[in-house]
Motif scaffolding. Structure first.
Motif, PDB file in Angstrom:
ATOM      1  N   ARG A  31      15.174 -45.460   4.163  1.00 25.71           N
ATOM      2  CA  ARG A  31      14.185 -45.119   5.196  1.00 25.71           C
ATOM      3  C   ARG A  31      13.291 -43.972   4.719  1.00 25.71           C
ATOM      4  O   ARG A  31      12.079 -43.995   4.893  1.00 25.71           O
ATOM      5  CB  ARG A  31      14.915 -44.756   6.489  1.00 25.71           C
ATOM      6  CG  ARG A  31      14.011 -44.443   7.649  1.00 25.71           C
ATOM      7  CD  ARG A  31      13.387 -45.709   8.210  1.00 25.71           C
ATOM      8  NE  ARG A  31      12.487 -45.423   9.266  1.00 25.71           N
ATOM      9  CZ  ARG A  31      12.781 -45.505  10.557  1.00 25.71           C
ATOM     10  NH1 ARG A  31      13.978 -45.889  10.924  1.00 25.71           N
ATOM     11  NH2 ARG A  31      11.889 -45.229  11.454  1.00 25.71           N
ATOM     12  N   GLN A  32      13.924 -42.961   4.086  1.00 28.14           N
ATOM     13  CA  GLN A  32      13.152 -41.833   3.558  1.00 28.14           C
ATOM     14  C   GLN A  32      12.158 -42.331   2.496  1.00 28.14           C
ATOM     15  O   GLN A  32      11.017 -41.898   2.452  1.00 28.14           O
ATOM     16  CB  GLN A  32      14.088 -40.779   2.932  1.00 28.14           C
ATOM     17  CG  GLN A  32      15.086 -40.185   3.890  1.00 28.14           C
ATOM     18  CD  GLN A  32      14.527 -39.094   4.775  1.00 28.14           C
ATOM     19  OE1 GLN A  32      13.334 -38.819   4.777  1.00 28.14           O
ATOM     20  NE2 GLN A  32      15.396 -38.459   5.538  1.00 28.14           N
ATOM     21  N   PHE A  63      20.564 -35.254   0.289  1.00 32.76           N
ATOM     22  CA  PHE A  63      19.667 -35.191   1.450  1.00 32.76           C
ATOM     23  C   PHE A  63      19.214 -33.771   1.777  1.00 32.76           C
ATOM     24  O   PHE A  63      18.558 -33.556   2.792  1.00 32.76           O
ATOM     25  CB  PHE A  63      20.375 -35.796   2.671  1.00 32.76           C
ATOM     26  CG  PHE A  63      20.654 -37.260   2.523  1.00 32.76           C
ATOM     27  CD1 PHE A  63      19.673 -38.193   2.790  1.00 32.76           C
ATOM     28  CD2 PHE A  63      21.898 -37.708   2.099  1.00 32.76           C
ATOM     29  CE1 PHE A  63      19.923 -39.544   2.653  1.00 32.76           C
ATOM     30  CE2 PHE A  63      22.156 -39.059   1.947  1.00 32.76           C
ATOM     31  CZ  PHE A  63      21.168 -39.982   2.227  1.00 32.76           C
ATOM     32  N   ALA A  64      19.530 -32.804   0.924  1.00 33.18           N
ATOM     33  CA  ALA A  64      19.270 -31.389   1.226  1.00 33.18           C
ATOM     34  C   ALA A  64      17.794 -31.096   1.483  1.00 33.18           C
ATOM     35  O   ALA A  64      17.463 -30.285   2.353  1.00 33.18           O
ATOM     36  CB  ALA A  64      19.794 -30.511   0.100  1.00 33.18           C
ATOM     37  N   ASP A  65      16.881 -31.745   0.776  1.00 34.76           N
ATOM     38  CA  ASP A  65      15.451 -31.453   0.928  1.00 34.76           C
ATOM     39  C   ASP A  65      14.712 -32.481   1.777  1.00 34.76           C
ATOM     40  O   ASP A  65      13.484 -32.520   1.796  1.00 34.76           O
ATOM     41  CB  ASP A  65      14.782 -31.341  -0.444  1.00 34.76           C
ATOM     42  CG  ASP A  65      14.874 -32.622  -1.255  1.00 34.76           C
ATOM     43  OD1 ASP A  65      15.748 -33.465  -0.944  1.00 34.76           O
ATOM     44  OD2 ASP A  65      14.085 -32.786  -2.193  1.00 34.76           O
ATOM     45  N   LEU A  66      15.453 -33.301   2.505  1.00 34.52           N
ATOM     46  CA  LEU A  66      14.854 -34.344   3.341  1.00 34.52           C
ATOM     47  C   LEU A  66      15.139 -34.066   4.812  1.00 34.52           C
ATOM     48  O   LEU A  66      16.156 -33.451   5.139  1.00 34.52           O
ATOM     49  CB  LEU A  66      15.421 -35.719   2.958  1.00 34.52           C
ATOM     50  CG  LEU A  66      15.133 -36.169   1.532  1.00 34.52           C
ATOM     51  CD1 LEU A  66      15.931 -37.421   1.207  1.00 34.52           C
ATOM     52  CD2 LEU A  66      13.661 -36.405   1.318  1.00 34.52           C
ATOM     53  N   PRO A  67      14.272 -34.525   5.733  1.00 38.27           N
ATOM     54  CA  PRO A  67      14.542 -34.339   7.162  1.00 38.27           C
ATOM     55  C   PRO A  67      15.822 -35.065   7.563  1.00 38.27           C
ATOM     56  O   PRO A  67      16.164 -36.106   6.994  1.00 38.27           O
ATOM     57  CB  PRO A  67      13.344 -34.959   7.864  1.00 38.27           C
ATOM     58  CG  PRO A  67      12.405 -35.410   6.823  1.00 38.27           C
ATOM     59  CD  PRO A  67      13.028 -35.219   5.489  1.00 38.27           C
ATOM     60  N   ALA A  68      16.519 -34.492   8.535  1.00 38.70           N
ATOM     61  CA  ALA A  68      17.805 -35.044   8.955  1.00 38.70           C
ATOM     62  C   ALA A  68      17.684 -36.468   9.496  1.00 38.70           C
ATOM     63  O   ALA A  68      18.501 -37.321   9.200  1.00 38.70           O
ATOM     64  CB  ALA A  68      18.445 -34.147  10.008  1.00 38.70           C
ATOM     65  N   LYS A  69      16.659 -36.711  10.291  1.00 39.03           N
ATOM     66  CA  LYS A  69      16.506 -38.029  10.909  1.00 39.03           C
ATOM     67  C   LYS A  69      15.149 -38.607  10.543  1.00 39.03           C
ATOM     68  O   LYS A  69      14.145 -38.287  11.165  1.00 39.03           O
ATOM     69  CB  LYS A  69      16.655 -37.941  12.424  1.00 39.03           C
ATOM     70  CG  LYS A  69      18.041 -37.534  12.850  1.00 39.03           C
ATOM     71  CD  LYS A  69      18.153 -37.527  14.347  1.00 39.03           C
ATOM     72  CE  LYS A  69      19.571 -37.149  14.744  1.00 39.03           C
ATOM     73  NZ  LYS A  69      19.737 -37.122  16.177  1.00 39.03           N
ATOM     74  N   PRO A  70      15.093 -39.464   9.537  1.00 38.35           N
ATOM     75  CA  PRO A  70      13.804 -40.063   9.177  1.00 38.35           C
ATOM     76  C   PRO A  70      13.279 -40.936  10.309  1.00 38.35           C
ATOM     77  O   PRO A  70      14.040 -41.507  11.068  1.00 38.35           O
ATOM     78  CB  PRO A  70      14.125 -40.898   7.941  1.00 38.35           C
ATOM     79  CG  PRO A  70      15.585 -41.167   8.023  1.00 38.35           C
ATOM     80  CD  PRO A  70      16.183 -39.984   8.737  1.00 38.35           C
ATOM     81  N   GLY A  71      11.967 -41.020  10.398  1.00 38.52           N
ATOM     82  CA  GLY A  71      11.349 -41.872  11.408  1.00 38.52           C
ATOM     83  C   GLY A  71      11.274 -41.236  12.769  1.00 38.52           C
ATOM     84  O   GLY A  71      10.795 -41.842  13.712  1.00 38.52           O
TER      85      GLY A  71
END
Length: 124
Positions: A31-32, A63-71
């Protein structure tokens, strides 16, 4: 009291993961990627790390540099509102063209384009 009894978070990090957790992590990573946060090389590298993950702690750096909930972007930030001024400015050349063809000295209508633009957008 042992340190593992005092810190339940560190205890959870040591828990081994199974196929279901890896599939869930892969779905989130996909999703990311589909939302443009990862390039193909990063996606491939992180996918391999998910496949090799043994514990929950192994998944955290992926997932450290990605938003917790994509979309989950607020709808207002995605929404494109139509600016009525832009619609008017898009129609003016058509009207000016009509004047040029149908009315003597209709070419003067082209002068309205910059004047109308200034009047519509001066307050912005």
């Amino acid at each position: 009291m042992t340190s593992s009894m005092m810190d339940p978070v560190s205890e959870d990090e040591d828990v081994r993961i199974g196929t279901a957790e890896r599939e869930e992590a892969m779905a989130s990573l996909s999703r990311q990627f589909s939302e443009g946060r990862l390039n193909p090389d990063e996606f491939s590298e992180r996918s391999g790390a998910i496949a090799a993950a043994v514990t929950r702690a192994d998944l955290e750096p992926i997932f450290a540099d990605l938003p917790a909930k994509p979309g989950q972007i607020p709808p207002r930030s995605i929404e494109h509102t139509r600016d009525w001024r832009a619609i008017v400015m898009a129609l003016v050349p058509l009207v000016a063209l009509g004047f040029t063809i149908l009315v003597p000295h209709g070419w003067l209508a082209w002068l309205a384009l910059p004047i109308l633009g200034i009047l519509l957008y001066r307050g912005r």
